[in-house]
Design an enzyme around this catalytic site. Structure first.
Site, short mmCIF file in Angstrom:
data_model
loop_
_atom_site.label_atom_id
_atom_site.label_comp_id
_atom_site.label_asym_id
_atom_site.label_seq_id
_atom_site.Cartn_x
_atom_site.Cartn_y
_atom_site.Cartn_z
N GLY A 1 -58.03 -36.09 32.30
CA GLY A 1 -58.11 -34.71 31.85
C GLY A 1 -59.32 -34.44 30.97
CB SER B 1 -52.03 -30.38 27.10
OG SER B 1 -52.44 -29.08 26.77
CB CYS C 1 -56.75 -28.52 30.06
SG CYS C 1 -55.41 -29.01 28.95
#
Length: 217
Positions: A74, A143, A174
């Protein structure tokens, strides 16, 4: 048929990010066949963390909040007080859990927890995490980022509960410019002494069809 042993739940309280990350890596690197699977429940001091492929342009104005380059998947996200962070430290090889299955279990655990508070949430195939409908349109509430190493998982999921959301304005959350971010406290009534963290851990254990053994002090 073998029965998997329970997953130990360790409640770490509020901790700086870096020592917890280093401890996760150490546990993962020294695992053997007898090392129990664990959930670590923690609240971090303010920090931005970058994933392995994190692009610097997604850090807009970090200011006085430290930035840590990590080894999870990520892009950039924020951790801070009032946010529940759950790290599943699992021997995925021993448990025969695929990475996609673990990601789905994390997302589904958050979705189930939010449903208990009357909040409807969903996952997205194009962007891991959990999202809700808000006055801002679709907004991210949790997240997710994982790393699999030596057949074991670490890193995990961060759920916004009653944290200050202002820090998210300093980044593209993100990696998505303009993504709205929300928190549970703005969507549901929370008791002053809520148990969102342990509820999330229980929901994830349920998704994995495992028992949970609290070893919190």
């Amino acid at each position: 048929m073998s029965i998997s042993p329970p997953i130990e739940l360790h409640c770490l309280g509020r901790r700086p990010y870096l020592p917890v990350w280093e401890a996760m890596r150490s546990l993962t690197d020294t695992r053997d066949s007898d090392t129990p699977d664990q959930f670590w429940l923690v609240e971090h001091d303010p920090v931005f963390t970058q994933g392995q492929a994190g692009k610097p342009e997604h850090l807009l104005m970090p200011g006085d909040i430290p930035v840590v380059q990590t080894d999870r998947g990520g892009q950039v996200t924020y951790h801070g007080p009032g946010q529940v962070v759950l790290y599943p430290l699992l021997d995925v090889r021993r448990s025969k859990i695929g990475v996609r299955d673990l990601v789905s279990a994390l997302e589904n655990a958050v979705i189930a927890l939010l449903a208990d508070y009357g909040v409807e949430a969903h996952a997205r195939p194009d962007a891991p995490g959990v999202y809700v409908k808000s006055v801002l349109g679709e907004a991210k509430i949790a997240s997710l980022g994982l790393r699999i190493r030596r057949g074991a998982s670490y890193h995990g999921v961060a759920l916004n509960v009653d944290n200050d959301l202002a820090a998210f304005q300093r980044i593209n959350p993100c990696g998505y410019a303009g993504m709205a971010v929300t928190r549970l406290a703005d969507l549901a009534a929370l008791p002053a002494e809520h148990q969102v963290g342990t509820q999330l851990a229980s929901a994830l254990a349920s998704e994995l069809k495992r028992e949970l053994l609290p070893v919190c002090a």
